[in-house]
Design an enzyme around this catalytic site. Structure first.
Site, mmCIF file in Angstrom:
data_model
loop_
_atom_site.group_PDB
_atom_site.id
_atom_site.type_symbol
_atom_site.label_atom_id
_atom_site.label_comp_id
_atom_site.label_asym_id
_atom_site.label_seq_id
_atom_site.Cartn_x
_atom_site.Cartn_y
_atom_site.Cartn_z
ATOM 1 N N THR A 1 3.905 8.986 -9.366
ATOM 2 C CA THR A 1 5.147 9.375 -8.709
ATOM 3 C C THR A 1 6.339 9.329 -9.649
ATOM 4 O O THR A 1 6.377 8.514 -10.580
ATOM 5 C CB THR A 1 5.415 8.417 -7.532
ATOM 6 O OG1 THR A 1 6.732 8.646 -7.032
ATOM 7 C CG2 THR A 1 5.365 6.959 -7.951
ATOM 8 N N TYR B 1 7.493 0.479 -4.401
ATOM 9 C CA TYR B 1 6.601 1.641 -4.405
ATOM 10 C C TYR B 1 6.394 2.135 -5.837
ATOM 11 O O TYR B 1 5.260 2.282 -6.312
ATOM 12 C CB TYR B 1 7.189 2.754 -3.525
ATOM 13 C CG TYR B 1 6.457 4.053 -3.668
ATOM 14 C CD1 TYR B 1 5.142 4.182 -3.235
ATOM 15 C CD2 TYR B 1 7.056 5.152 -4.272
ATOM 16 C CE1 TYR B 1 4.455 5.369 -3.395
ATOM 17 C CE2 TYR B 1 6.379 6.338 -4.435
ATOM 18 C CZ TYR B 1 5.078 6.442 -3.993
ATOM 19 O OH TYR B 1 4.385 7.619 -4.161
HETATM 20 N N1 UFG Z 1 16.940 11.169 3.457
HETATM 21 C C1 UFG Z 1 17.961 11.230 4.375
HETATM 22 N N2 UFG Z 1 17.638 11.189 5.695
HETATM 23 C C2 UFG Z 1 16.353 11.088 6.144
HETATM 24 C C3 UFG Z 1 15.322 11.031 5.187
HETATM 25 C C4 UFG Z 1 15.643 11.068 3.855
HETATM 26 O O1 UFG Z 1 19.137 11.316 4.016
HETATM 27 O O2 UFG Z 1 16.132 11.043 7.366
HETATM 28 C C5 UFG Z 1 17.275 11.236 2.034
HETATM 29 C C6 UFG Z 1 16.799 10.023 1.257
HETATM 30 O O3 UFG Z 1 17.732 8.967 1.328
HETATM 31 C C7 UFG Z 1 16.638 10.619 -0.147
HETATM 32 C C8 UFG Z 1 16.222 12.069 0.123
HETATM 33 O O4 UFG Z 1 16.604 12.326 1.469
HETATM 34 O O5 UFG Z 1 17.863 10.629 -0.783
HETATM 35 C C9 UFG Z 1 14.726 12.280 -0.008
HETATM 36 O O6 UFG Z 1 14.080 11.260 0.743
HETATM 37 P P1 UFG Z 1 12.540 11.321 1.145
HETATM 38 O O7 UFG Z 1 12.269 10.148 2.021
HETATM 39 O O8 UFG Z 1 12.215 12.683 1.663
HETATM 40 O O9 UFG Z 1 11.792 11.187 -0.252
HETATM 41 P P2 UFG Z 1 11.979 10.098 -1.420
HETATM 42 O O10 UFG Z 1 12.839 10.724 -2.485
HETATM 43 O O11 UFG Z 1 12.401 8.790 -0.891
HETATM 44 O O12 UFG Z 1 10.509 9.873 -1.928
HETATM 45 C C10 UFG Z 1 9.641 10.924 -2.212
HETATM 46 C C11 UFG Z 1 8.230 10.426 -2.031
HETATM 47 C C12 UFG Z 1 7.917 9.403 -3.055
HETATM 48 C C13 UFG Z 1 8.264 9.886 -4.436
HETATM 49 C C14 UFG Z 1 9.656 10.392 -4.523
HETATM 50 C C15 UFG Z 1 9.863 10.975 -5.891
HETATM 51 O O13 UFG Z 1 8.056 9.874 -0.739
HETATM 52 O O14 UFG Z 1 6.529 9.171 -2.975
HETATM 53 O O15 UFG Z 1 9.838 11.376 -3.522
HETATM 54 O O16 UFG Z 1 11.037 11.691 -6.001
HETATM 55 F F1 UFG Z 1 8.177 8.856 -5.311
#
Ligand code: UFG
Length: 335
Positions: A123, A147
């Site tokens: 990741t 993670y």
């Molecule tokens: N976000 C919101 N509201 C929500 C959900 C997410 O504002 O309801 C924001 C988060 O704070 C973040 C962005 O949208 O800034 C993306 O969040 P995600 O939860 O969609 O994804 P993440 O970036 O947290 O994580 C994903 C994968 C991980 C990986 C990562 C790498 O889940 O496995 O991308 O960039 F490591």
């Protein structure tokens, strides 16, 4: 398919999950003999559209070894893991158990069974808050949440093992933000409690959630919200097939970023979700979610150069459109 040039048999841990199931289908369509090993804790039996399913846990070493010895795969793909950044902050031991300890079990089982090739789902979270963007594979690993740390540890196991044992080679694929669904809507994301931005936005458009929260508007980015490199799951599946061919050709262990090299903010994604669905929905700006880096963008030249990876869906609208088709299908199937 010649066994000397291309692995014919592939065992897929987590093949019933979101990304794993897309890869299992792509493997089946490409003529591989595929077997899924999954405990169905988050995955679904009906998502396994090629080959058989062994219902098993990675903690069950005996079953793992027996499965490997009976199926005798040329390569293993290891998807099975816990994947939520926020949850990893509140429940770190779950992440070290599922992502590090269980990976160690798998590696020991591979050695016992004599399986010499592994493709690992890593990741972008291993980079933490990168000092430079885009972030390349040789950047320092400084995860800012459990993670990312749990996946970084497994990468270390792999690097040390390949040093010690020339018969073991691996490819580690560092996924950026995987999204979208099979363009023919046969598969997509189907978690009981989805937390990812695109899925949350589309389910909010459908009225399944009352509002979409934006976690943080004070980041040092253009519009203050986090920026991510969203990659379509079908392109990511193709990267796995390319990695299999790479290992089958006898190439050395390697690590590749999987992303497109450009990013979109949370606000960009919400605007596209509204445009694609044609629906307005309530958006609430709220505080930061713990563990979120401000910006993650892949340096993606290496995977194109060394694996010959050629993405087909580098288009945020296409990502949202395929995910939307899938969400509508899910909603129609559920009462
Ligand atoms: N976000 C919101 N509201 C929500 C959900 C997410 O504002 O309801 C924001 C988060 O704070 C973040 C962005 O949208 O800034 C993306 O969040 P995600 O939860 O969609 O994804 P993440 O970036 O947290 O994580 C994903 C994968 C991980 C990986 C990562 C790498 O889940 O496995 O991308 O960039 F490591």
């Amino acid at each position: 398919m010649s066994k000397t040039t291309q692995p014919a048999r592939v065992l897929v841990t987590g093949g019933a999950g979101y990304i794993g199931s897309h890869v299992v289908l792509a493997l089946g369509e490409a003529g591989y003999d595929v077997l899924t090993y999954d405990n169905l804790s988050t995955g679904s039996r009906k998502a396994v559209l090629a080959g058989d399913l062994v219902l098993g846990d990675l903690a069950d070493r005996e079953l793992l070894i027996r499965t490997l010895e009976e199926f005798n795969p040329d390569a293993v793909m290891h998807f099975a893991a816990s994947i939520e950044v926020g949850e990893s902050v509140s429940n770190p031991l779950k992440y070290y158990r599922n992502n590090s300890v269980n990976a160690l079990n798998l590696l020991e089982a591979l050695r016992t069974a004599g399986t010499g090739q592994l493709i690992f789902s890593s990741t972008a979270a291993v980079y933490g808050n990168p000092e430079q963007l885009p972030v390349f594979e040789n950047a320092p690993l400084q995860p800012i949440n459990p993670y990312g740390a749990s996946k970084m540890m497994t990468e270390r196991f792999l690097a040390d093992l390949t040093q010690a044992d020339a018969a073991f080679r691996y490819v580690s694929l560092r996924y950026f933000n995987v999204a979208g669904a099979d363009p023919a809507s046969r598969l997509g994301q189907d978690y009981a409690n989805p937390t990812h931005l695109i899925t949350r936005a589309l389910k909010t458009a459908l009225g399944i959630f009352p509002k979409l929260q934006v976690f943080g508007t004070d980041y040092p980015t253009l519009d203050g919200t986090c920026v991510r490199d969203y990659i379509h799951v079908a392109d990511l599946a193709q990267a796995h097939l390319d990695a299999l061919r790479y290992l089958a050709a006898g190439r050395p262990s390697a690590i590749f970023n999987c992303g497109y090299g450009h990013g979109f903010s949370v606000k960009d994604v919400i605007a596209m979700a509204k445009a694609v669905t044609g629906l307005d929905f309530t958006v609430e700006e709220t505080g930061r979610r713990e563990g979120d880096p401000a910006e993650l963008i892949a340096g993606c030249e290496k995977i194109r150069r060394e694996l010959g990876w050629q993405p087909c869906y580098d288009d945020l609208e296409m990502i949202l459109r395929t995910a939307w088709d899938w969400e509508k299908k899910l909603a129609a199937a559920k009462p």
